[in-house]
Design an enzyme around this catalytic site. Structure first.
Site, mmCIF file in Angstrom:
data_model
loop_
_atom_site.group_PDB
_atom_site.id
_atom_site.type_symbol
_atom_site.label_atom_id
_atom_site.label_comp_id
_atom_site.label_asym_id
_atom_site.label_seq_id
_atom_site.Cartn_x
_atom_site.Cartn_y
_atom_site.Cartn_z
ATOM 1 N N ASP A 189 -1.139 2.521 33.537
ATOM 2 C CA ASP A 189 -1.215 1.029 33.694
ATOM 3 C C ASP A 189 -2.243 0.574 34.613
ATOM 4 O O ASP A 189 -2.497 0.915 35.801
ATOM 5 C CB ASP A 189 0.371 0.305 34.293
ATOM 6 C CG ASP A 189 0.574 -0.853 34.453
ATOM 7 O OD1 ASP A 189 -0.508 -1.815 34.557
ATOM 8 O OD2 ASP A 189 1.492 -1.243 34.030
ATOM 9 N N HIS B 175 -0.580 -1.441 30.278
ATOM 10 C CA HIS B 175 0.154 -2.608 30.500
ATOM 11 C C HIS B 175 0.452 -3.491 29.378
ATOM 12 O O HIS B 175 1.208 -4.638 29.751
ATOM 13 C CB HIS B 175 -0.617 -3.532 31.866
ATOM 14 C CG HIS B 175 0.385 -4.188 32.459
ATOM 15 N ND1 HIS B 175 1.477 -3.820 33.288
ATOM 16 C CD2 HIS B 175 0.663 -5.696 32.571
ATOM 17 C CE1 HIS B 175 2.091 -4.856 33.975
ATOM 18 N NE2 HIS B 175 1.502 -6.078 33.579
ATOM 19 N N SER C 121 6.430 -7.502 33.493
ATOM 20 C CA SER C 121 5.256 -7.600 34.465
ATOM 21 C C SER C 121 5.997 -8.695 35.479
ATOM 22 O O SER C 121 7.211 -8.542 35.971
ATOM 23 C CB SER C 121 4.114 -7.874 33.927
ATOM 24 O OG SER C 121 3.170 -7.783 34.965
#
Lengths: 285, 285
Positions: free
Chosen positions: B230, B263, B152
């Protein structure tokens, strides 16, 4: 009627980690639990219960143990319950590892006025949640194939629940269990609060060493890992566990003293593969 | 003179997880980081840096990713830094994922009066902590073999640091990187606070898509995983990353859209083996 509410789900190793909440009748409060549902297979999954230690919730094991990949490989459905009732108020009930109180349910049924309305973790795990899992996931799991393991206070719970339910679980193992709580100050402190200060016989009914020494059922294996650098080594009474099993020919203890490992999840993750494969072997016998 | 203080250590997969603190000169505060030191081998370990995402600390990856077993198998020394300066006070600096503020350092060097005294994460990771690791662990590691990856915001950091340091890291990969922060509202909000509201050229210097499109060095591989489920899919701009790499023949993008994964760390743990083996292969070329 929906008995459980899905709080979250995450794909992992081709299966799914899910968190649920439900109203527990035995604990008289709302409870959360995690499951890992392996990817669909032609064979129903075996079910493996992990009981966590003091201060833990339903989250620690599923997040930190590295168990999921081995559950996936062995078509095992994991169940990770919480360690005590939650969201209730009990005067002076402490929320710390020395207990009694939240995060410190000890997988027993309390009999004292102060705790008995909520602290019924034995019934919660072995009856209420057991039946709920069998009902809700009946299309996924083999309801005749449950095994159980745990860590620290949850190792105590796994051994105690395995013996006291007499065949409900096919196999049992433990990481660094609290083996002899009646000889461990902080555990005994909680036992006295949950079971009364005078009732020594009740304490023994949840003491792994006592239960193992006096067990008289079908012979079984017991895999136990214990780190030699465990910060609670003196309190966990690994030696007493070995002695208790030596006195009972019905129990085949596989005791492994793991050199240099401590009490935490970095240690558990190192040996989780062994435990899951051990249960898989027993479940598929 | 001791430059770092050992806070904890735990044996895991025959090596050791250690947490340290040290006084950071580039960030002007005390910082913590984790390392995994694989068990002694006749060959010095390669070093693999993991940069974490928004809201994370030095703890998340080492606890939840399942990386340790593969680092152990591949004789890799892991370094897990924190994601921002800590323990300081900045007026209205927010401690939430939308940033700017704590847990949201973006691996850049701030130039604004409000943040520049502390938010120098680019220098901290690539110079200060890099030199400290090489000095403190010089007997264990091969100081010429460093690679980098992240998740991320840390995926953004890994790509940005790899390109901007021009050969300091041997390979790079990312889980679900923030690929095009100048086209992502919450990232751009932080960029404006750290780099000024008007300085668009400065923003682009930390934007993976821009850096990849304009890269003119030695050709390299870039492994990127992205979950199709995600929750931040639209903000991460996976498509823009693919387009940027397509426009530049120097970059061999290995983009893997992972069906149904979200995620979080349950997703990362599923593919961590691939990433560590990818870096191991590149480090041992």
């Amino acid at each position: 009627m929906t008995n459980i509410s899905l709080l979250s789900k995450s794909k992992s190793f081709n299966g799914e980690v899910r968190r649920y909440s439900h109203k527990s009748t035995s604990l008289s409060c709302d409870m959360k639990f995690h499951v890992y549902v392996p990817s669909k297979s032609s064979t129903p999954s075996s079910v493996l219960w992990f009981l966590s230690g003091l201060t833990c919730t339903d989250e620690n094991f599923i997040q930190k143990s590295g168990a999921i990949q081995y559950a996936s490989q062995n078509n095992i459905f994991l169940v990770c319950p919480d360690t005590s009732p939650r969201g209730i108020t009990i005067e002076n009930a402490e929320d710390k590892w020395q207990g009694p109180g939240f995060g410190a349910g000890y997988y027993l049924n309390s009999t004292t006025d102060k705790y008995k309305a909520h602290f019924q973790m034995f019934t919660y795990i072995t009856k209420e949640l057991f039946e709920l899992i069998n009902k809700e996931f009946t299309d996924t799991i083999n309801i005749n194939k449950h095994s159980i393991f745990g860590h620290s206070m949850g190792g105590l719970g796994a051994i105690s629940l395995f013996i006291k339910t007499n065949g409900q679980y096919k196999s049992v193992s433990a990481f660094s269990p609290i083996s002899n709580p009646v000889n461990c100050d902080w555990s005994l402190h909680s036992f006295k609060e949950y079971l009364g200060t005078e009732n020594k016989e009740a304490w023994l009914q949840y003491d792994p060493c006592h239960l193992l020494k006096n067990y008289d059922g079908k012979p079984f294996d017991l895999l136990v890992d214990q780190g030699s650098a465990d910060e609670f080594f003196n309190d966990l009474k690994f030696d007493n566990l070995e002695l208790a099993c030596k006195e009972n020919s019905k129990i085949n203890l596989i005791a492994r003293l793991q050199d240099g490992y401590n009490h935490g999840y970095f240690y558990i993750s190192t040996f989780i593969k062994d435990h899951i494969e051990y249960h898989s072997k027993h479940l598929n016998k």
